[in-house]
Design a protein around this motif. Structure first.
Motif, PDB file in Angstrom:
ATOM      1  N   PHE A 195       2.128  -4.406   6.144  1.00 38.81           N
ATOM      2  CA  PHE A 195       0.990  -3.969   6.964  1.00 38.81           C
ATOM      3  C   PHE A 195       0.486  -2.561   6.650  1.00 38.81           C
ATOM      4  O   PHE A 195      -0.611  -2.195   7.064  1.00 38.81           O
ATOM      5  N   ALA A 196       1.252  -1.768   5.907  1.00 42.60           N
ATOM      6  CA  ALA A 196       0.885  -0.361   5.740  1.00 42.60           C
ATOM      7  C   ALA A 196       0.102  -0.077   4.465  1.00 42.60           C
ATOM      8  O   ALA A 196      -0.445   1.010   4.312  1.00 42.60           O
ATOM      9  N   GLY A 197       0.064  -1.012   3.525  1.00 44.75           N
ATOM     10  CA  GLY A 197      -0.644  -0.760   2.276  1.00 44.75           C
ATOM     11  C   GLY A 197       0.248  -0.081   1.251  1.00 44.75           C
ATOM     12  O   GLY A 197       1.273   0.508   1.596  1.00 44.75           O
ATOM     13  N   SER A 198      -0.154  -0.164  -0.008  1.00 45.06           N
ATOM     14  CA  SER A 198       0.702   0.314  -1.094  1.00 45.06           C
ATOM     15  C   SER A 198       0.919   1.824  -1.067  1.00 45.06           C
ATOM     16  O   SER A 198       2.009   2.315  -1.363  1.00 45.06           O
ATOM     17  N   GLY A 199      -0.126   2.600  -0.681  1.00 46.82           N
ATOM     18  CA  GLY A 199       0.007   4.057  -0.641  1.00 46.82           C
ATOM     19  C   GLY A 199       1.032   4.508   0.380  1.00 46.82           C
ATOM     20  O   GLY A 199       1.931   5.296   0.083  1.00 46.82           O
ATOM     21  N   ASN A 200       0.912   3.965   1.610  1.00 47.46           N
ATOM     22  CA  ASN A 200       1.869   4.303   2.672  1.00 47.46           C
ATOM     23  C   ASN A 200       3.257   3.752   2.359  1.00 47.46           C
ATOM     24  O   ASN A 200       4.261   4.356   2.695  1.00 47.46           O
ATOM     25  N   MET A 201       3.279   2.573   1.718  1.00 46.33           N
ATOM     26  CA  MET A 201       4.564   1.984   1.349  1.00 46.33           C
ATOM     27  C   MET A 201       5.288   2.890   0.365  1.00 46.33           C
ATOM     28  O   MET A 201       6.506   3.089   0.458  1.00 46.33           O
ATOM     29  N   GLY A 202       4.563   3.448  -0.586  1.00 47.97           N
ATOM     30  CA  GLY A 202       5.174   4.356  -1.555  1.00 47.97           C
ATOM     31  C   GLY A 202       5.771   5.575  -0.882  1.00 47.97           C
ATOM     32  O   GLY A 202       6.902   5.973  -1.173  1.00 47.97           O
ATOM     33  N   ALA A 203       5.017   6.157   0.055  1.00 46.16           N
ATOM     34  CA  ALA A 203       5.506   7.329   0.795  1.00 46.16           C
ATOM     35  C   ALA A 203       6.741   6.968   1.618  1.00 46.16           C
ATOM     36  O   ALA A 203       7.724   7.719   1.664  1.00 46.16           O
TER      37      ALA A 203
END
Length: 205
Positions: free
Chosen positions: A78-86
């Motif tokens: 649900f958070a998207g790849s950018g937030n997932m990376g962080a």
């Protein structure tokens, strides 16, 4: 490490990591043969007795892996790849200190507790001393990382990871309790309670 680093420099590819992991296990086995005179051979005697304990240790290890990684699947959904990376980077950096600390000492706990497991009083004393030491050390590491996160994250990871600071702080605090669970595992395993600790970690997952 030397083999993996050499491969990484030569291949300039993530394939180096995939090759280094099994090679690390092979090197460890080879060195163990040089360090020990005991030469194992294939036997089926006691196989069922061994499996009685081993199946719960497998349950323990699989459950532990699921517990450590399932949150990333949820966040990634649900958070998207950018937030997932962080989140992924913050999670790994925040937990690695306590996990490695407990893991390193745990390798020494197993043989030590095995020597005194038939003496309940001595085992109890050993558990209380080791648990107290871990409680203080893991609290210091986890709380310390959470408190210095605003300075530590940019220093270690760079300014592009500033979004991960709140996640880093919470996971650093959680790592304290996770580490205190992990330090109990050797006592249950050496005491013959593999089933309990296996089911406990399954419930945790």
């Amino acid at each position: 490490f030397a083999f993996g680093l050499g491969l990484a420099l030569a291949l300039r590819s993530y394939v180096a990591l995939a090759l280094a992991v099994p090679m690390s296990a092979a090197i460890t086995v080879a060195i163990s043969f040089l360090m020990s005179r005991v030469r194992p051979r294939f036997e089926v005697v006691g196989l069922m007795e061994l499996w009685g304990a081993a199946r719960w240790l497998v349950t323990l290890n699989v459950s532990q892996y699921v517990a450590w990684r399932s949150d990333e699947f949820v966040v990634g959904g649900f958070a998207g790849s950018g937030n997932m990376g962080a989140y992924y980077v913050a999670s790994d950096v925040a937990t690695i200190a306590n996990r490695e600390f407990v893991g390193a000492i745990g390798r020494a706990i197993y043989p030590t507790i095995s020597l005194v497991k038939d003496n309940p009083m001595e085992t109890r004393q050993a558990f209380l001393r080791i648990f107290a030491f871990h409680a203080v050390a893991c609290l210091a590491i986890g709380a310390g990382l959470a408190l210095v996160a605003p300075e530590l994250v940019p220093l270690l990871l760079g300014p592009q990871w500033l979004a991960g600071i709140p996640v880093f702080q919470w996971i650093a605090v959680c790592s304290i309790f996770e580490a205190l669970i992990l330090v109990c595992v050797p006592f249950f395993v050496t005491g013959g309670h593999e089933r309990f600790i296996g089911l406990f970690h399954l419930g945790h997952a």
